[in-house]
Scaffold this active site. Structure first.
Site, PDB file in Angstrom:
ATOM      1  N   GLU A 252       0.883  -1.184   0.000  1.00 52.93           N
ATOM      2  CA  GLU A 252       0.000   0.000   0.000  1.00 52.93           C
ATOM      3  C   GLU A 252       0.908   1.218   0.000  1.00 52.93           C
ATOM      4  OE1 GLU A 252      -3.119   0.104  -0.322  1.00 52.93           O
ATOM      5  OE2 GLU A 252      -3.723  -1.944   0.138  1.00 52.93           O
ATOM      6  N   CYS A 286      -2.449   9.007   2.337  1.00 48.79           N
ATOM      7  CA  CYS A 286      -2.037   8.507   1.014  1.00 48.79           C
ATOM      8  C   CYS A 286      -3.106   8.743  -0.052  1.00 48.79           C
ATOM      9  CB  CYS A 286      -1.627   7.048   1.083  1.00 48.79           C
ATOM     10  SG  CYS A 286      -2.889   5.986   1.752  1.00 48.79           S
TER      11      CYS A 286
HETATM   12  P1  NAD Z   1       9.810   6.969   4.702  1.00 51.60           P
HETATM   13  O1  NAD Z   1       9.725   6.315   3.386  1.00 51.60           O
HETATM   14  O2  NAD Z   1      11.169   7.206   5.285  1.00 51.60           O
HETATM   15  O3  NAD Z   1       9.022   6.117   5.795  1.00 51.60           O
HETATM   16  C1  NAD Z   1       7.695   5.660   5.635  1.00 51.60           C
HETATM   17  C2  NAD Z   1       7.485   4.535   6.673  1.00 51.60           C
HETATM   18  O4  NAD Z   1       8.201   3.387   6.271  1.00 51.60           O
HETATM   19  C3  NAD Z   1       8.009   4.912   8.060  1.00 51.60           C
HETATM   20  O5  NAD Z   1       7.064   4.552   9.043  1.00 51.60           O
HETATM   21  C4  NAD Z   1       9.299   4.124   8.208  1.00 51.60           C
HETATM   22  O6  NAD Z   1       9.528   3.708   9.545  1.00 51.60           O
HETATM   23  C5  NAD Z   1       9.048   2.928   7.327  1.00 51.60           C
HETATM   24  N1  NAD Z   1      10.297   2.421   6.745  1.00 51.60           N
HETATM   25  C6  NAD Z   1      11.298   3.139   6.193  1.00 51.60           C
HETATM   26  N2  NAD Z   1      12.274   2.327   5.739  1.00 51.60           N
HETATM   27  C7  NAD Z   1      11.883   1.062   6.020  1.00 51.60           C
HETATM   28  C8  NAD Z   1      12.445  -0.219   5.798  1.00 51.60           C
HETATM   29  N3  NAD Z   1      13.622  -0.383   5.153  1.00 51.60           N
HETATM   30  N4  NAD Z   1      11.767  -1.316   6.228  1.00 51.60           N
HETATM   31  C9  NAD Z   1      10.569  -1.187   6.850  1.00 51.60           C
HETATM   32  N5  NAD Z   1       9.978  -0.001   7.083  1.00 51.60           N
HETATM   33  C10 NAD Z   1      10.625   1.116   6.667  1.00 51.60           C
HETATM   34  O7  NAD Z   1       9.055   8.351   4.597  1.00 51.60           O
HETATM   35  P2  NAD Z   1       8.596   9.443   5.678  1.00 51.60           P
HETATM   36  O8  NAD Z   1       9.495  10.657   5.600  1.00 51.60           O
HETATM   37  O9  NAD Z   1       8.315   8.867   7.014  1.00 51.60           O
HETATM   38  O10 NAD Z   1       7.220   9.810   5.023  1.00 51.60           O
HETATM   39  C11 NAD Z   1       7.164  10.563   3.871  1.00 51.60           C
HETATM   40  C12 NAD Z   1       6.791   9.789   2.643  1.00 51.60           C
HETATM   41  O11 NAD Z   1       6.313   8.488   2.919  1.00 51.60           O
HETATM   42  C13 NAD Z   1       5.667  10.530   1.940  1.00 51.60           C
HETATM   43  O12 NAD Z   1       6.190  11.260   0.892  1.00 51.60           O
HETATM   44  C14 NAD Z   1       4.734   9.458   1.485  1.00 51.60           C
HETATM   45  O13 NAD Z   1       4.929   9.211   0.124  1.00 51.60           O
HETATM   46  C15 NAD Z   1       5.150   8.215   2.176  1.00 51.60           C
HETATM   47  N6  NAD Z   1       4.141   7.668   3.082  1.00 51.60           N
HETATM   48  C16 NAD Z   1       3.112   6.971   2.551  1.00 51.60           C
HETATM   49  C17 NAD Z   1       2.145   6.454   3.377  1.00 51.60           C
HETATM   50  C18 NAD Z   1       0.986   5.671   2.852  1.00 51.60           C
HETATM   51  O14 NAD Z   1       0.008   5.538   3.545  1.00 51.60           O
HETATM   52  N7  NAD Z   1       1.055   5.109   1.665  1.00 51.60           N
HETATM   53  C19 NAD Z   1       2.233   6.662   4.743  1.00 51.60           C
HETATM   54  C20 NAD Z   1       3.318   7.389   5.261  1.00 51.60           C
HETATM   55  C21 NAD Z   1       4.279   7.881   4.410  1.00 51.60           C
END
Ligand code: NAD
Length: 480
Positions: A252, A286
């Protein structure tokens, strides 16, 4: 009156523990920057114990009759109903969203739990009529196995519950790593399930360095499925890790939802509804509407009404009365919003309201509306995930659909129109997993939620959200 913040622990094999690493990270209130608690991080040995527990838990849970599973899950739903107020307050503390939104999110999550508790009883297989006499062909639906789930911080209840309820409803055990930034809700949900009688090891909750935890857990052959909610980049990375042990994935991921507004629509209603959806959770959703394409004849009316909605928002601490928009999750997101605004301005856009951070304490960014934004601006191409709304005019239906479909994402899309031909062209032509026409509501516990293209695949919600936690086997049996 304030309730205490949730005690922060890992849940491994039915026991709450600080783990063995001795490491913690502070959990911060994004509205104040103050620490709410210290979150223990799992060591590899703790993750191995969680894997062993999930393996044993799966054997117990898969054999538990679905009606008994339902009794336990329903019991947990009742406990969450009773505990809703303190859980919602803590969700607001660590995530930042206004209390009314936290409350509504918890209610949605409890509904999701009830829905999958029920639906687990209907994981039907089928008998396929055979080509020869005496032969019986049975298609069996079975729980896929132990599940690994990794979820982002923006919906600390829903992101967790969609995975936990779907997996448990299907008879799977699960190890979930919620976000380290917003841990309280997942812990409270796990306590309710445990208090309702969920057997040890069926649900395990771990925290740690996200990349280390996911790499360690996914490398093990124990789990059979990975389910992730978060960014496109991380989703692609996890799918690659899952390939080595051939685990199925549900991803997702992010989106960049277009909103097409035609001049024959109720333009003021479109502005009101789409502004409410845009600024919900400060745009950190999202499926948030994030690119506003308005037919040229209506762009002035739409923009005026949209700006009025943005300016009517009250930004502040989510626990304060009357606040309708909270902070962003962290400092890093303020910098991203500032870049989006300055880049759009350098491409000729006008800042119609907002455009900058608010104050010097907490991660507040003003509800922002940008006019005359061209498709070359970064914000028209990268998911904003924040309270910045770009508006742009279009001239024809074909142009609107082409521009709606021009990005690799395909999560949500919205449109407002009245003409029957336009409505049909929109429902057939927009490339997105969820399309809301004259309605911003596209997510319920009973309908599939999921994207296409770079937004991922595999639905959560509805019967599809149970299906993804099952595997199919055929047994062919000849009369002896
Ligand atoms: P990010 O990509 O760093 O992190 C998103 C989430 O993924 C965090 O909770 C993080 O702990 C987790 N994560 C990161 N690397 C991981 C890994 N290697 N293995 C498992 N989990 C991991 O981004 P961010 O700065 O926290 O959020 C910003 C971006 O993330 C936004 O631009 C948006 O696109 C995206 N986002 C999407 C959703 C969604 O519902 N689809 C939710 C939150 C963030």
């Amino acid at each position: 009156m304030t309730n205490p913040y949730e005690p922060l622990e890992l849940l491994i094999d039915g026991a709450w523990t600080a783990g063995t690493s001795g490491r913690t990270v502070p959990v911060l209130d994004p509205a104040t920057g103050q620490a709410l608690g210290a979150l223990p991080l799992a060591a590899p040995a703790d993750l191995d114990r969680a894997l062993a527990a999930a393996e044993r838990g799966f054997q117990t849970w898969r054999k538990t009759p679905p009606i008994e599973r339902q009794r336990i899950l329903e019991g947990a739903a009742r406990l969450l109903d009773e505990r809703l107020e303190p859980i919602a307050r803590n969700l607001t503390r660590d995530m930042g969203k206004p209390l009314a939104e936290a409350w509504a999110e918890m209610q949605f999550a409890i509904d999701v739990l009830r829905w999958y508790a029920e639906e687990g009883k209907r994981m039907y297989g089928r008998i396929v009529p055979a080509r020869v006499q005496g032969l019986r062909q049975m298609v069996m639906k079975e729980p896929v196995g132990p599940v690994l789930a990794f979820v982002a911080w923006n919906f600390p209840a829903n992101n967790v519950m969609r995975k936990v309820a779907g997996a448990l409803g299907a008879g799977c055990s699960i190890i979930i790593k919620p976000s380290e930034e917003t841990p309280s809700t997942a812990i409270a949900i796990a306590r309710a399930l445990q208090d309702a009688g969920l057997p040890d090891g069926v649900l395990n909750v771990v925290f740690g360095d996200p990349a280390e935890v996911s790499a360690h857990l996914i490398a093990s052959p124990v789990a059979k499925k990975v389910s992730f909610t978060g960014s496109v980049e991380v989703g692609k990375h996890l799918q690659k890790l899952a390939a080595d042990t051939l685990k199925r994935c549900t991803l997702e991921l992010g989106g960049h939802a277009p909103v097409l507004v035609f001049a024959d629509a109720d333009v003021e209603r479109a502005a009101k509804q789409s502004a409410a959806a845009k600024f919900r959770n400060a745009g950190q959703v999202c499926i948030a509407p994030s690119r506003f394409l308005v037919e040229r004849a209506a762009v002035g009316r739409f923009t005026d009404a949209f700006v009025a909605e943005a300016e009517a928002l009250r930004v502040g601490h989510g626990l304060d009365d009357g606040v309708t928009m909270g902070p962003l999750i962290g400092e890093r997101r303020i910098a991203v919003m500032e870049d989006f605004v300055s880049d759009a301005v350098s491409h000729g856009a006008k800042v119609l309201t907002g455009g900058a951070r608010i104050g010097n304490q907490g991660c507040f960014f003003a509800p922002t509306v940008l006019g005359d934004v061209i498709d070359a601006a970064r914000i028209m191409n990268e998911e904003p995930f924040g309270p910045v709304a770009p508006i742009s005019a279009f001239d024809t239906l074909d142009e609107a659909i082409t521009r709606a479909n021009r990005l690799p994402f395909g999560l949500a899309a919205y449109a407002f129109a009245r003409d029957a031909g336009t409505l049909r062209a929109l429902s057939d032509g927009i490339e997105a997993g969820m399309v809301g026409i004259n309605s911003p509501v596209i997510s319920t516990p009973e309908t599939p939620f999921g994207g296409i293209g770079d937004s991922g695949y595999g639905s959560e919600g509805g019967i599809e959200g149970l299906e993804v936690f099952t595997r199919t086997r055929l047994v062919t049996e000849m009369q002896g």
